[in-house]
Design a protein around this motif. Structure first.
Motif, mmCIF file in Angstrom:
data_model
loop_
_atom_site.group_PDB
_atom_site.id
_atom_site.type_symbol
_atom_site.label_atom_id
_atom_site.label_comp_id
_atom_site.label_asym_id
_atom_site.label_seq_id
_atom_site.Cartn_x
_atom_site.Cartn_y
_atom_site.Cartn_z
ATOM 1 N N GLN A 1 0.824 -0.765 0.311
ATOM 2 C CA GLN A 1 0.168 -0.126 -0.093
ATOM 3 C C GLN A 1 0.688 1.343 0.254
ATOM 4 O OE1 GLN A 1 -2.197 -1.478 3.569
ATOM 5 N NE2 GLN A 1 -4.082 -0.965 2.549
ATOM 6 N N SER A 2 0.649 2.126 -0.838
ATOM 7 C CA SER A 2 1.246 3.726 -0.914
ATOM 8 C C SER A 2 2.131 4.357 0.393
ATOM 9 C CB SER A 2 0.543 4.050 -2.102
ATOM 10 O OG SER A 2 0.614 4.020 -2.751
ATOM 11 N N ASN A 3 0.727 3.937 1.104
ATOM 12 C CA ASN A 3 1.073 5.048 2.701
ATOM 13 C C ASN A 3 1.655 4.133 3.580
ATOM 14 O OD1 ASN A 3 -0.567 2.667 3.367
ATOM 15 N ND2 ASN A 3 -2.140 4.044 4.331
ATOM 16 N N SER B 1 0.544 -0.254 -9.308
ATOM 17 C CA SER B 1 -0.206 0.536 -10.127
ATOM 18 C C SER B 1 1.270 2.189 -9.880
ATOM 19 C CB SER B 1 -1.152 1.827 -8.695
ATOM 20 O OG SER B 1 -0.712 1.599 -7.968
ATOM 21 N N GLU B 2 1.070 2.594 -11.271
ATOM 22 C CA GLU B 2 1.562 4.338 -10.532
ATOM 23 C C GLU B 2 1.503 4.822 -10.054
ATOM 24 O OE1 GLU B 2 1.271 8.490 -14.138
ATOM 25 O OE2 GLU B 2 1.436 6.209 -14.702
ATOM 26 N N ARG B 3 0.472 4.712 -9.002
ATOM 27 C CA ARG B 3 0.992 5.851 -8.118
ATOM 28 C C ARG B 3 1.730 5.422 -7.294
ATOM 29 N NH1 ARG B 3 -4.149 5.390 -3.152
ATOM 30 N NH2 ARG B 3 -2.947 6.588 -2.260
ATOM 31 N N LEU B 4 1.564 4.107 -7.435
ATOM 32 C CA LEU B 4 2.505 3.450 -6.060
ATOM 33 C C LEU B 4 3.964 4.111 -6.665
ATOM 34 C CD1 LEU B 4 3.166 1.422 -3.564
ATOM 35 C CD2 LEU B 4 3.145 -0.404 -4.918
ATOM 36 N N VAL C 1 4.795 6.161 -8.526
ATOM 37 C CA VAL C 1 5.782 7.124 -7.847
ATOM 38 C C VAL C 1 5.660 7.592 -6.094
ATOM 39 C CG1 VAL C 1 4.150 9.725 -7.773
ATOM 40 C CG2 VAL C 1 4.410 9.026 -9.833
ATOM 41 N N GLU C 2 4.899 7.216 -5.423
ATOM 42 C CA GLU C 2 5.246 7.143 -4.110
ATOM 43 C C GLU C 2 6.174 6.305 -3.587
ATOM 44 O OE1 GLU C 2 4.422 7.658 0.261
ATOM 45 O OE2 GLU C 2 3.728 8.753 -1.720
ATOM 46 N N LYS D 1 8.927 8.408 -3.869
ATOM 47 C CA LYS D 1 9.313 10.503 -2.931
ATOM 48 C C LYS D 1 9.423 9.980 -2.150
ATOM 49 C CE LYS D 1 5.989 12.819 -0.163
ATOM 50 N NZ LYS D 1 3.981 12.923 0.170
ATOM 51 N N LEU E 1 7.072 10.239 -18.566
ATOM 52 C CA LEU E 1 7.325 9.968 -16.446
ATOM 53 C C LEU E 1 8.395 10.472 -15.774
ATOM 54 C CD1 LEU E 1 5.294 9.374 -14.279
ATOM 55 C CD2 LEU E 1 5.380 7.209 -14.747
#
Length: 224
Positions: free
Chosen positions: A73-75, A92-95, A97-98, A101, A144
């Protein structure tokens, strides 16, 4: 010691013959078992749960290469970003990116594998072939930009079945996607790792071109 030394040596020999890497899946296993396998020479270990990995890591030698192989999970990326060697299940792309970060916060570049859904079960996570090709294209062309993430390859979990023909079909499809995704003439990406194959199917996965297998129960025994 509940580590099966005979199995370990046999599986390691087959893995090395194939030019692949053996990741010992140590989820739900005590630190003492991991240390026992470490003492036999194993350095790559895979964990599925963030809290468990974060608790085990400080208790074991620093040269262990920790692979996170579960659904991340990203968090929760922040809890392993300071030490994880390879995050295998990026779905996922969201993961992605995290991870970039959190890697930047820790002054690191984190290696990742993109998880591809090839199994027939709906419970498996991952991109489909078109999605992973599109994402690799965006990263490779610089659309990206993720300076603190290094996409090293692909990962897949085959169907939970004893049907060798079905497994071979899924592994072969993954190998083809992996080779299609590696286009050095059009991309800066250097895909090196194709992670597929577990305790029940690792030999077939190696035959089909896997460069990394994830084996747990054959090394540590069944989980309670």
């Amino acid at each position: 010691m509940s580590v099966n030394e005979q199995n370990y040596k046999a599986i390691l020999a087959k893995t090395e013959t194939a030019g692949a890497t053996l990741v010992a899946v140590s989820k739900l296993k005590p630190v003492s078992d991991i240390k026992a396998l470490y003492d036999l020479g194993q350095r790559d270990f895979g964990e599925n749960y963030v809290q468990e990995l974060a608790e085990k890591q400080p208790q074991l030698p620093d040269d262990i290469r920790w692979h996170f192989i579960g659904h991340l999970q990203s968090n929760k990326v922040k809890y392993i970003a300071s030490f994880v060697h390879l995050i295998q299940g990026v779905d996922s792309e969201r993961l992605l990116v995290e991870i970039d970060k959190q890697a930047r916060k820790n002054g690191r570049i984190i290696d990742c594998l993109l998880q591809v859904h090839v199994a027939q079960e709906e419970t498996k996570f991952g991109f489909d072939g078109g999605e992973v090709t599109a994402l690799l294209g965006r990263i490779g062309s610089g659309v990206l930009v993720l300076p603190n993430v290094r996409v090293k390859g692909l990962m897949a979990m085959a169907s939970f079945t004893e049907d060798a023909d079905q497994l071979k079909q899924e592994f072969t499809a993954m190998k083809a996607l992996f080779e299609k995704s590696f286009k050095p003439e059009t991309s800066d990406l250097k895909l090196q790792t194709l992670s597929m194959g577990m305790s029940g199917d690792y030999e077939l996965a190696l035959e089909c071109g896997s460069t990394m297998i994830r084996v747990g129960s054959l090394l540590f025994g069944a989980r309670g």
